[in-house]
Design an enzyme around this catalytic site. Structure first.
Site, PDB file in Angstrom:
ATOM      1  CE  LYS A  52      -3.605  -2.421   2.402  1.00 33.64           C
ATOM      2  NZ  LYS A  52      -4.486  -2.646   3.024  1.00 33.64           N
ATOM      3  CD  GLN A  96      -3.758  -4.936   6.708  1.00 33.78           C
ATOM      4  OE1 GLN A  96      -3.110  -3.713   5.886  1.00 33.78           O
ATOM      5  NE2 GLN A  96      -3.781  -5.428   6.289  1.00 33.78           N
ATOM      6  CG  ASP A 119      -9.734   0.032   5.292  1.00 33.00           C
ATOM      7  OD1 ASP A 119      -9.428  -0.176   3.566  1.00 33.00           O
ATOM      8  OD2 ASP A 119      -8.810  -0.171   6.406  1.00 33.00           O
TER       9      ASP A 119
END
Ligand code: NAP
Length: 285
Positions: A52, A96, A119
């Site tokens: 990422k 994460q 997200d």
């Protein structure tokens, strides 16, 4: 023989376009910035976070990775998120997953400001998606919709079957299909006679994390097949949930693993970060 939907190539093309968009944004004083928080030593998570960070750099999004030790407390993590919520230079925040067991995932996801939740896992964004409003939709299903658009696959009115009902893939996938006027069925591990659903489907999206969930005899001739799964076979090779070699002979379009859904997921995260920066800038005015 199916057309292979090349997620890697599409992702490169979209990233090239993003580069130019970001240059233009920078000229207007908008500098998109993503912060990724990684807690603990999960090796797969370390790889995802590195990818990422690298992808952000490729398109010109500023990115920062905050690493915290395995024994981090929930309170310590919440304090970091709160600091990022308050930080005006940060547009997107991503924690994460999975988190170490002493930390409650739900509490942490709910602590991220919805307007920085790139997200799309905050209940506000989940709710907005379910009522079809503007929101951050989770990256994996968004990437699949982008692939349909690229390959001219019109899902309006089509019979789409999603196998898997996770909050990350299955449920938001169903919501996005519905938003695009598909007729949607969600199947899961308790579904009786899975093949009776998949055999009638024009589009099958498989997200179970189980190899061979979808075999050739379960697929209608000419169906579109999308494989979200990421598994390892006996030789340690990356493979999906679909019996690729056989299903590709029957499908009209299919995604490979690797090189299908995976690269598109990161690309959509970048897209959400750009949009977060644009909305943030509009809100400041
Ligand atoms: P998950 O949370 O484990 O959910 C799996 C879903 O599949 C559950 O809803 C489960 O049903 C269902 N399922 C399991 N076995 C089944 C079976 N035999 N028949 C029908 N349904 C079955 O997994 P996830 O997070 O959605 O991820 C799914 C897969 O996609 C994993 O391999 C993951 O690594 C991969 N993934 C890839 C990307 C990417 O970017 N390529 C992104 C995210 C995830 P129940 O609800 O009844 O248990």
């Amino acid at each position: 023989m199916a057309t292979i939907m090349d997620g890697k190539a599409l992702s490169l093309k979209l990233k090239e376009q993003m580069k130019q968009r970001i240059e233009q944004l920078k000229q207007q004083g908008i500098n998109p910035k993503l912060v990724v928080v990684l807690v603990g030593d999960n090796s797969a998570s370390q790889v995802y976070v590195r990818n990422k960070h690298k992808s952000c750099g490729e398109v010109g999004i500023e990115s920062e990775v905050i690493t915290m030790p395995e024994q981090t407390t929930q309170q310590e993590l919440l304090e970091v998120v709160e600091r990022l919520n308050q930080d005006e230079t940060v547009d997107g925040i991503l924690v994460q997953l999975p988190l170490p067991k002493q930390i409650d995932e739900k509490t942490v996801l709910r602590s991220i400001l919805p307007e920085k939740d790139v997200d799309g896992f905050h209940p506000v964004n989940v709710g907005l998606l379910s009522i079809g409003d503007e929101c951050f939709a989770p990256a994996t299903p968004s990437g699949i919709i982008a692939m349909f658009q690229e390959y001219g696959i019109d899902i309006a009115g089509k019979n789409c079957v999603v196998i898997g009902r996770s909050n990350i893939v299955g449920k938001p996938m169903a919501a996005l299909l519905l938003k695009n006027n598909a007729t949607v069925t969600i199947c899961h591990s308790k579904t009786e006679d899975l093949a009776s659903y998949t055999r009638r489907a024009d589009v099958v999206i498989v997200a179970t994390g189980r190899r061979h969930t979808l075999t050739a005899e379960m697929v209608k001739e000419g169906a579109v097949v999308v494989d979200v799964g990421m598994n390892r076979n006996e030789q340690g090779k990356l493979c999906g949930d679909v019996d690729y070699e056989e299903v590709k002979e029957k499908a009209s379009f299919i995604t490979p693993v690797p090189g299908g859904v995976g690269p598109m997921t990161i690309t959509e995260l970048l897209e959400n970060t750009i949009q977060a920066a644009q909305r943030h800038h509009r809100a400041e005015k």
